[in-house]
Design a protein around this motif. Sequence first.
Motif, PDB file in Angstrom:
ATOM      1  N   PRO A   1      27.606  17.303  43.444  1.00  0.00           N
ATOM      2  CA  PRO A   1      28.694  18.210  43.850  1.00  0.00           C
ATOM      3  C   PRO A   1      29.794  18.293  42.791  1.00  0.00           C
ATOM      4  O   PRO A   1      30.127  17.298  42.145  1.00  0.00           O
ATOM      5  N   LYS A   2      30.359  19.456  42.627  1.00  0.00           N
ATOM      6  CA  LYS A   2      31.431  19.634  41.656  1.00  0.00           C
ATOM      7  C   LYS A   2      32.678  18.841  42.030  1.00  0.00           C
ATOM      8  O   LYS A   2      33.578  18.665  41.206  1.00  0.00           O
ATOM      9  N   THR A   3      32.721  18.389  43.269  1.00  0.00           N
ATOM     10  CA  THR A   3      33.843  17.559  43.710  1.00  0.00           C
ATOM     11  C   THR A   3      33.615  16.082  43.414  1.00  0.00           C
ATOM     12  O   THR A   3      34.517  15.265  43.612  1.00  0.00           O
ATOM     13  N   MET A   4      32.414  15.730  42.945  1.00  0.00           N
ATOM     14  CA  MET A   4      32.114  14.330  42.642  1.00  0.00           C
ATOM     15  C   MET A   4      32.695  13.941  41.286  1.00  0.00           C
ATOM     16  O   MET A   4      32.396  14.566  40.272  1.00  0.00           O
ATOM     17  N   PRO A   5      33.538  12.906  41.233  1.00  0.00           N
ATOM     18  CA  PRO A   5      34.167  12.516  39.964  1.00  0.00           C
ATOM     19  C   PRO A   5      33.154  11.979  38.944  1.00  0.00           C
ATOM     20  O   PRO A   5      32.170  11.329  39.304  1.00  0.00           O
ATOM     21  N   LEU A   6      33.430  12.268  37.695  1.00  0.00           N
ATOM     22  CA  LEU A   6      32.662  11.728  36.572  1.00  0.00           C
ATOM     23  C   LEU A   6      33.623  10.889  35.733  1.00  0.00           C
ATOM     24  O   LEU A   6      34.507  11.440  35.084  1.00  0.00           O
ATOM     25  N   GLN A   7      33.461   9.588  35.786  1.00  0.00           N
ATOM     26  CA  GLN A   7      34.369   8.732  35.015  1.00  0.00           C
ATOM     27  C   GLN A   7      33.832   8.589  33.596  1.00  0.00           C
ATOM     28  O   GLN A   7      32.976   7.744  33.314  1.00  0.00           O
ATOM     29  N   LEU A   8      34.347   9.419  32.722  1.00  0.00           N
ATOM     30  CA  LEU A   8      33.890   9.422  31.338  1.00  0.00           C
ATOM     31  C   LEU A   8      34.426   8.191  30.612  1.00  0.00           C
ATOM     32  O   LEU A   8      35.631   7.948  30.581  1.00  0.00           O
ATOM     33  N   ASP A   9      33.522   7.415  30.041  1.00  0.00           N
ATOM     34  CA  ASP A   9      33.897   6.255  29.238  1.00  0.00           C
ATOM     35  C   ASP A   9      33.899   6.698  27.780  1.00  0.00           C
ATOM     36  O   ASP A   9      32.834   6.900  27.183  1.00  0.00           O
ATOM     37  N   ILE A  10      35.089   6.855  27.220  1.00  0.00           N
ATOM     38  CA  ILE A  10      35.223   7.404  25.865  1.00  0.00           C
ATOM     39  C   ILE A  10      34.541   6.511  24.831  1.00  0.00           C
ATOM     40  O   ILE A  10      33.933   6.997  23.871  1.00  0.00           O
ATOM     41  N   GLY A  11      34.628   5.198  25.035  1.00  0.00           N
ATOM     42  CA  GLY A  11      33.995   4.278  24.092  1.00  0.00           C
ATOM     43  C   GLY A  11      32.507   4.497  23.982  1.00  0.00           C
ATOM     44  O   GLY A  11      31.942   4.543  22.878  1.00  0.00           O
ATOM     45  N   TRP A  12      31.838   4.662  25.120  1.00  0.00           N
ATOM     46  CA  TRP A  12      30.388   4.849  25.105  1.00  0.00           C
ATOM     47  C   TRP A  12      30.003   6.251  24.649  1.00  0.00           C
ATOM     48  O   TRP A  12      28.934   6.434  24.040  1.00  0.00           O
ATOM     49  N   VAL A  13      30.832   7.250  24.922  1.00  0.00           N
ATOM     50  CA  VAL A  13      30.528   8.597  24.439  1.00  0.00           C
ATOM     51  C   VAL A  13      30.566   8.614  22.910  1.00  0.00           C
ATOM     52  O   VAL A  13      29.666   9.158  22.253  1.00  0.00           O
TER      53      VAL A  13
END
Length: 276
Positions: A173-185
């Motif tokens: 769902p577009k309402t589901m948060p995505l916790q982006l980890d900048i270090g791993w990206v």
Amino acid sequence: MFKTRILLLIISLVFSGQLFAKLPVSVQLWSVKDTLKNDFHGTLKSLAEMGFDGVEFAGDFGPYSNNPAALKAKLSELGLVASSAHIGFDALSENTIDSTLLFYKTLGVTTLYVPWDERAWHPEGVKSLVKELTKVSDYATRFDMKIGFHNHNKEFNAFNNATFWDYIASNTPKTMPLQLDIGWVNYAAKDPIYFIKKYPNRTLATHIKVRTIQGSNMSPIIGENNIDWPAIIDTLESLSNTKWLVLEQEEYPNGLTPLQSVAKSKQNLDKILLGL
């Protein structure tokens, strides 16, 4: 005279950037997991004294495992809140999800993140993962809460002419948060700004972290490399409805303890935020 002094103070704060609200900063407690086990209260006190606004839990609640209300009160006493938490699917089964959500809601947490699942980079496993994420995400709305997903590097492996991360984002769902980890990206050699922009309003919290690359001269301390944190944070503020910056320290320079490393990264992050 008094009004003049107040006016001068306001002008000073405007030009220093301190008058404008910045995103609050939390710390992922996994950063100091051993210190936390040895001295739960002392570690929280040290983090509060560093100026953190909140903490992100990762399963260690010290003497409060069965008393989230008392833990919330302790955090409040220190000037902290529980910004979010990492939990596994074992805590989100049909037999456990109600008690899990009630525990965290009592603690004051409204957003939980599944931090690791090997299905996330498996061509068949990722399909069952998104189904399970969708199921628990929908269920959490009954508690007025959200459950999202946190990345590592392998989610950015190629899949279906994009990446596994794209598949997860597009099939939940577009309402589901995505916790982006900048270090791993960054570790995966991808552009975090690209993914923040691609999935706007879903990075409600992001991990501010440096993950060093073998053979490089990178420092694990925030602000000691050429990572463009101002551009990343500005994008988060303007496009992603971000509520928290979550500092995480998984690597520690020689001679520095985990707490000392966190303190150094926090000091540098504060300078970055003031300069935005």
